[in-house]
Scaffold this motif. Structure first.
Motif, mmCIF file in Angstrom:
data_model
loop_
_atom_site.group_PDB
_atom_site.id
_atom_site.type_symbol
_atom_site.label_atom_id
_atom_site.label_comp_id
_atom_site.label_asym_id
_atom_site.label_seq_id
_atom_site.Cartn_x
_atom_site.Cartn_y
_atom_site.Cartn_z
ATOM 1 N N TYR A 106 40.474 34.682 -9.262
ATOM 2 C CA TYR A 106 39.579 33.546 -9.475
ATOM 3 C C TYR A 106 39.542 33.115 -10.934
ATOM 4 O O TYR A 106 39.407 31.932 -11.238
ATOM 5 C CB TYR A 106 38.166 33.873 -8.993
ATOM 6 N N GLN A 142 42.420 30.924 -11.200
ATOM 7 C CA GLN A 142 42.377 29.722 -10.362
ATOM 8 C C GLN A 142 41.383 28.685 -10.850
ATOM 9 O O GLN A 142 41.658 27.492 -10.810
ATOM 10 C CB GLN A 142 41.975 30.111 -8.937
ATOM 11 N N THR A 143 40.232 29.134 -11.322
ATOM 12 C CA THR A 143 39.172 28.178 -11.612
ATOM 13 C C THR A 143 39.526 27.351 -12.840
ATOM 14 O O THR A 143 40.119 27.832 -13.796
ATOM 15 C CB THR A 143 37.824 28.887 -11.796
ATOM 16 N N GLY A 201 36.838 23.333 -6.815
ATOM 17 C CA GLY A 201 37.026 23.660 -8.225
ATOM 18 C C GLY A 201 37.428 25.098 -8.478
ATOM 19 O O GLY A 201 38.068 25.403 -9.485
ATOM 20 N N SER A 202 37.058 26.016 -7.562
ATOM 21 C CA SER A 202 37.407 27.418 -7.800
ATOM 22 C C SER A 202 38.748 27.765 -7.170
ATOM 23 O O SER A 202 39.165 28.911 -7.185
ATOM 24 C CB SER A 202 36.314 28.329 -7.253
ATOM 25 N N GLY A 203 39.431 26.767 -6.592
ATOM 26 C CA GLY A 203 40.776 27.005 -6.082
ATOM 27 C C GLY A 203 40.824 27.443 -4.629
ATOM 28 O O GLY A 203 41.861 27.900 -4.172
ATOM 29 N N ASP A 204 39.709 27.294 -3.899
ATOM 30 C CA ASP A 204 39.723 27.635 -2.473
ATOM 31 C C ASP A 204 40.126 26.408 -1.664
ATOM 32 O O ASP A 204 39.731 25.287 -1.973
ATOM 33 C CB ASP A 204 38.342 28.112 -2.028
#
Lengths: 285, 68
Positions: free
Chosen positions: B24, B27-28, A214-217
């Motif tokens: 972030y 991105q989130t 969800g955090s884009g990692d």
């Protein structure tokens, strides 16, 4: 000679017809069915088998098959609309244990012995009857258990800890193929993914599964298990850096002799400490 | 290491944190998380301003360490 062709055509067409009919009946798992659903499926299966080997007249068989499919579908539809019909068709769940006490009359009513109750409780990890607050037999025959509140697993809520919301991860690479739909769900594109993979030093066709949380990692699993890939630790690093910053500011405050500057450093150290505490659930949990 | 270079190091460290948090934030997908990051970014900017002012004074006091 003619007869076997007859059976062949009949069986093949019934195969697909039964497949279709069972799909119409719904998605219920066999183990999650009420006893009557089970009977219903059995009747359909038997009629199909009888028509298929030509033991009964196919026209009569088809009528019977139609009745056994249309009636349950109608009843299911009516049960959606009316609570009364729903209870009539599916029955009601029976409470077996309430406030920690076994309801013996209800046990007799559902024809469940004490031994069976204990076995079901054990399968739900309740070895000790004293730990059970509430148990109910669902209409499917499953027994569901609620443990006493002091025997329940600990949740972050019990600990009074804040955790960050975690949206579901999206699988963006499967078997070396980049999947476009999950990527665009996250608002990302193939270019982004290629840059991320390049940073990790792997090619897309070497990736078996790639998931974006969800955090884009991005987390990846490679075909080549000997290869070590860096796993995302950026958030942990940011947290550690914030703590370092705060410690630095404190040491600057100690080093300087000018009271005004000392005050400025201390205030800023406090600010950083506050955001560190605030961000902890998001960065570490 | 002089005080000036130490403070400069802290400034660059903080700038690194700021840029990562900014990434972030974009991105989130979660509203609550991104607003928490944004709040933190405001505070970090305040601290950065203070520290940069301090770096300027320190550079006046220690002119031999001026620049990077």
């Amino acid at each position: 000679m003619k007869e076997w062709i007859d059976v062949l055509i009949r069986s093949a067409s019934l195969f697909f017809l039964t497949l279709l009919l069972v799909r119409i009946l719904g998605k219920r798992q066999p183990s999650r069915m009420t006893p009557f659903n089970f009977v219903n499926y059995m009747v359909i299966a038997i009629i199909a088998a009888l028509i298929s080997v030509n033991l009964i007249n196919p026209v009569w068989g088809s009528i019977a098959l139609g009745v056994w499919v249309i009636l349950p579908v109608t009843l299911d539809y009516l049960a959606l609309k009316s609570k009364w019909i729903h209870d009539l068709v599916n029955g009601k769940p029976t409470i077996l244990v309430k406030d920690g006490k076994v309801m013996e009359e209800n046990l007799i009513q559902v024809k469940c012995t004490g031994e069976e109750l204990l076995r079901e409780l054990r399968s739900k990890n309740a070895f000790n009857l004293a730990d059970v607050e509430f148990a109910v037999m669902e209409t499917t025959g499953d027994i569901n258990v609620m443990m006493k509140s002091d025997k329940k697993p600990v949740t972050p809520f019990d600990l009074g800890r804040k955790v960050s919301p975690r949206p579901e991860p999206q699988t963006v690479i499967l078997d070396g193929n980049i999947l476009n739909e999950p990527l665009s769900n996250l608002g990302l594109n193939q270019e982004w993914l290629k840059v991320q993979l390049e940073n990790m030093g792997v090619t897309p066709d070497n990736v078996f599964i790639g998931q974006v949380d969800g955090s884009g990692d991005l987390y990846i699993d490679l075909f080549d298990d000997a290869l070590q890939v860096p796993q995302p630790k950026v958030k942990e690093l940011v947290f550690a850096n914030l703590e370092k910053c705060q410690a630095d500011l404190m040491s600057f405050a100690l080093d300087t002799k000018d009271p005004k500057i000392k005050n400025m450093y201390l205030q800023n150290a406090n600010k950083i400490e506050q955001i560190t505490v605030k961000l902890e659930p998001f960065l570490l949990r | 290491m002089t005080v000036g270079s130490k403070v400069k190091q802290a400034v660059s460290n903080l700038k690194g944190i700021k840029s990562t948090l900014e990434v972030y934030t974009l991105q989130t997908g979660d509203e609550e998380t991104s607003s928490a990051y944004k709040e933190a970014l405001v505070v970090i900017n305040e601290v950065l301003n203070d520290l940069e002012k301090r770096v300027q004074t320190l550079e006046l006091e220690e002119p031999q360490f001026k620049g990077l």
